[in-house]
Design an enzyme around this catalytic site. Structure first.
Site, short mmCIF file in Angstrom:
data_model
loop_
_atom_site.label_atom_id
_atom_site.label_comp_id
_atom_site.label_asym_id
_atom_site.label_seq_id
_atom_site.Cartn_x
_atom_site.Cartn_y
_atom_site.Cartn_z
N HIS A 142 1.51 -6.51 -9.15
CA HIS A 142 2.81 -7.14 -9.43
C HIS A 142 2.83 -7.45 -10.87
O HIS A 142 1.88 -7.99 -11.36
CB HIS A 142 3.07 -8.39 -8.42
N HIS A 194 9.25 0.23 -7.21
CA HIS A 194 10.01 -1.24 -7.05
C HIS A 194 10.46 -1.17 -5.34
O HIS A 194 9.21 -1.49 -4.74
CB HIS A 194 11.40 -1.05 -7.70
N ASP A 223 5.76 -5.74 -0.43
CA ASP A 223 6.00 -4.50 0.37
C ASP A 223 4.87 -3.97 0.98
O ASP A 223 4.93 -3.12 1.87
CB ASP A 223 6.27 -3.47 -1.02
C1 SDX Z 1 8.33 -5.20 -5.85
O1 SDX Z 1 9.72 -7.53 -10.17
C2 SDX Z 1 9.79 -7.88 -8.80
O2 SDX Z 1 9.84 -9.11 -8.83
C3 SDX Z 1 9.75 -6.82 -7.93
C4 SDX Z 1 9.50 -7.38 -6.41
C5 SDX Z 1 10.88 -7.87 -6.04
O3 SDX Z 1 10.88 -8.72 -5.07
O4 SDX Z 1 11.99 -7.49 -6.64
O5 SDX Z 1 8.55 -8.29 -6.12
C6 SDX Z 1 9.60 -6.05 -5.41
O6 SDX Z 1 8.89 -4.12 -6.53
C7 SDX Z 1 6.83 -5.13 -5.77
C8 SDX Z 1 6.08 -4.20 -6.12
C9 SDX Z 1 6.04 -2.88 -5.47
N1 SDX Z 1 5.62 -1.72 -6.01
C10 SDX Z 1 4.43 -1.25 -5.56
O7 SDX Z 1 3.87 -1.83 -4.76
C11 SDX Z 1 4.05 0.01 -6.45
C12 SDX Z 1 2.38 -0.21 -6.70
N2 SDX Z 1 2.36 -1.32 -7.65
C13 SDX Z 1 2.27 -0.91 -9.13
O8 SDX Z 1 2.92 0.21 -9.41
C14 SDX Z 1 2.18 -1.97 -10.27
O9 SDX Z 1 1.22 -3.00 -9.61
C15 SDX Z 1 3.49 -2.44 -10.49
C16 SDX Z 1 4.52 -1.81 -10.96
C17 SDX Z 1 4.19 -3.30 -9.48
C18 SDX Z 1 3.37 -3.63 -11.68
O10 SDX Z 1 2.78 -2.89 -12.39
P1 SDX Z 1 2.56 -3.50 -13.89
O11 SDX Z 1 2.70 -4.85 -14.12
O12 SDX Z 1 3.40 -2.57 -15.07
O13 SDX Z 1 0.99 -3.20 -14.32
P2 SDX Z 1 0.31 -1.95 -14.93
O14 SDX Z 1 1.24 -0.74 -14.54
O15 SDX Z 1 0.41 -2.14 -16.30
O16 SDX Z 1 -1.04 -2.08 -14.31
C19 SDX Z 1 -2.13 -2.97 -14.86
C20 SDX Z 1 -3.30 -2.26 -14.33
C21 SDX Z 1 -3.45 -0.78 -14.62
O17 SDX Z 1 -5.01 -0.57 -14.68
P3 SDX Z 1 -5.44 0.25 -15.90
O18 SDX Z 1 -4.65 1.62 -15.94
O19 SDX Z 1 -4.96 -0.70 -17.30
O20 SDX Z 1 -7.04 0.35 -15.67
O21 SDX Z 1 -3.60 -2.43 -13.02
C22 SDX Z 1 -3.46 -1.22 -12.48
C23 SDX Z 1 -3.01 -0.05 -13.38
O22 SDX Z 1 -3.70 1.17 -12.96
N3 SDX Z 1 -2.55 -1.03 -11.11
C24 SDX Z 1 -2.80 -0.56 -10.08
C25 SDX Z 1 -1.89 -0.96 -9.04
N4 SDX Z 1 -0.83 -1.73 -9.60
C26 SDX Z 1 -1.51 -1.97 -11.16
N5 SDX Z 1 -3.75 0.37 -9.60
C27 SDX Z 1 -3.78 0.98 -8.30
N6 SDX Z 1 -2.82 0.65 -7.47
C28 SDX Z 1 -1.84 -0.28 -7.86
N7 SDX Z 1 -0.75 -0.81 -7.19
#
Ligand code: SDX
Length: 389
Positions: free
Chosen positions: A261, A222, A312
């Site tokens: 996201h 997050h 971010d």
């Molecule tokens: C914020 O909710 C909000 O609005 C939050 C926010 C706010 O203003 O409050 O916008 C702020 O928190 C932004 C997000 C910051 N976090 C990160 O940058 C951390 C990296 N991002 C990921 O952890 C991820 O994208 C999430 C947690 C943000 C969202 O993940 P989801 O919706 O749970 O998606 P998922 O984990 O189900 O992933 C779907 C697929 C997967 O691939 P498979 O395993 O199915 O093959 O996408 C891949 C994931 O592995 N994936 C990523 C990835 N994000 C998703 N792979 C590599 N790097 C990533 N960053």
């Protein structure tokens, strides 16, 4: 009995409540605060005006904005016992832990601000005003800088920079941070805002709700991502190493911080704006190193995983150009999001409903109690975590 097939893990796409505060269209990459487009607010507004908009649901008149700005400046000072406590903290204290604990402690000195209900607008303004003072005092003491002064002539963005940097911020730095504060102020039911609403929905107080939110924002999935983006850039070092490092991490199924996201399926509109400010401030300071690494990172991650940048990705590169250390990046996020958290707490108080989802029970339902004398350590595998050896 609820079936496991009904579970929406992470409450993904679950519509939990009605709100007027923030609208996100993840397909179009659209973000509105109380009906106003984030791109227009980033272009034309200020953090103080956006805080007013989030709390009251309308843009302020000049007099209303003047009153709020003056009120926020009056509310910057800490009670002496809390300031004395911060002075005892070791320099190794994690700033997000400091914020979480200081907000919780502040409630002990301001019980009148902690009555749940519409009067919590006072607490909302108090916490929005005081977080920069908590951060500034701690960072100045751990760096041996001069003591922090109230500086009522400074805007929220300028005061936050002065508080942390121990110098006068430039106009460009002040405007860049003001835009970043606008962009981070709210985002519908993100995890930390949801945590705040769950707390408020029990009729607990606003300070407890913000304490819950800070603890939630700290997580690297997050708010903590912006700090880890900069750690990744430090590891990569040069543009020609981006491809290799990203592929190594993806091969290990690691997340690339700053990408992806839960809601946006296209570019996060906040990333678009922060990318421009990262280039603008970098060019002004003659240092586009991080910006160029991030552009290459975007190209490789999108090609390899089809992912877009989120808020971010670029925020840390802007803060680093000011000379702010990475462990203050998420606290800066909190210093802005406290306006959104408190707006949602007030909205919850206005239309209260205890937030209490249910779980699909997947455990056994027919076990018989065995007297302890008849139990043995090897009574089959534990369905949960292995018991201590
Ligand atoms: C914020 O909710 C909000 O609005 C939050 C926010 C706010 O203003 O409050 O916008 C702020 O928190 C932004 C997000 C910051 N976090 C990160 O940058 C951390 C990296 N991002 C990921 O952890 C991820 O994208 C999430 C947690 C943000 C969202 O993940 P989801 O919706 O749970 O998606 P998922 O984990 O189900 O992933 C779907 C697929 C997967 O691939 P498979 O395993 O199915 O093959 O996408 C891949 C994931 O592995 N994936 C990523 C990835 N994000 C998703 N792979 C590599 N790097 C990533 N960053």
């Amino acid at each position: 009995m609820v079936e496991a097939s009904e579970v929406q893990r992470g409450l993904q796409d679950v519509v939990a409540l009605e709100s007027r505060i923030c609208f996100i269209d993840g397909r179009l990459g659209r973000l509105l605060y109380q009906g106003y487009d984030i791109r227009e607010l980033a272009e034309r507004s200020t953090f103080e005006e956006v805080a007013y908009l989030l709390w009251y649901g309308r843009l302020p008149t000049s007099a209303q904005l003047g009153d709020l700005s003056a009120r926020l400046r009056e509310l910057r000072a800490l009670p002496a016992p809390l300031s004395d406590w911060i002075a005892t903290l070791p320099p190794t204290t994690a700033p997000m832990d400091l914020l979480r604990t200081a907000v919780s402690a502040l409630a002990l000195f301001e019980p009148e601000e902690t009555r749940p209900g519409p009067s919590s607008i006072g607490g909302a303004q108090r916490l929005t005003a005081v977080l920069p003072t908590i951060l500034g005092q701690f960072h100045r003491q751990r760096t041996g800088a001069k003591p922090l002064r109230p500086r009522p002539e400074l805007s929220a963005a300028a005061y936050l920079l002065y508080a942390v940097l121990d110098r006068e911020p430039t106009e460009l730095e002040t405007r860049a941070l003001d835009v970043a504060l606008i962009l981070h102020a709210d985002h519908e039911l993100n995890a930390s805002t949801f945590a705040a609403r769950v707390t408020a929905s029990t009729l607990s107080d606003l300070y407890s709700a913000v304490t819950s939110a800070i603890g939630t924002l700290k997580g690297p999935l997050h708010g903590g991502a912006n700090e880890r983006v900069m750690e990744l850039l430090a590891e990569i070092g040069t543009v020609d190493r981006v491809e290799e490092v990203v592929k190594e991490r993806l091969a290990r199924h690691e997340r690339i911080m700053g990408f992806g996201h839960r809601v946006y399926k296209v570019e996060d509109p906040r990333a678009t704006i922060l990318r421009r400010w990262s280039e603008k401030v970098g060019a002004a300071k003659g240092n586009l190193h991080d910006y160029e690494l991030l552009r290459k990172l975007e190209e490789v991650v999108h090609r390899e995983k089809g992912l877009y940048p989120n808020v971010d990705l670029y925020s840390g590169s802007v803060y680093a150009l000011f000379g702010i250390p990475p462990d203050l990046f998420t606290p800066l996020f909190a210093s802005s999001r406290v306006a959104g958290w408190t707006a949602h707490v007030l909205e919850e108080y206005d239309d209260l409903r205890l937030i209490r989802p249910t779980a699909a029970y997947v455990g056994p339902t027919d076990l018989t109690y065995v007297p302890i004398a008849e139990r043995s350590a090897d009574a089959g595998p534990s369905p949960g975590r292995a018991p201590p050896a």
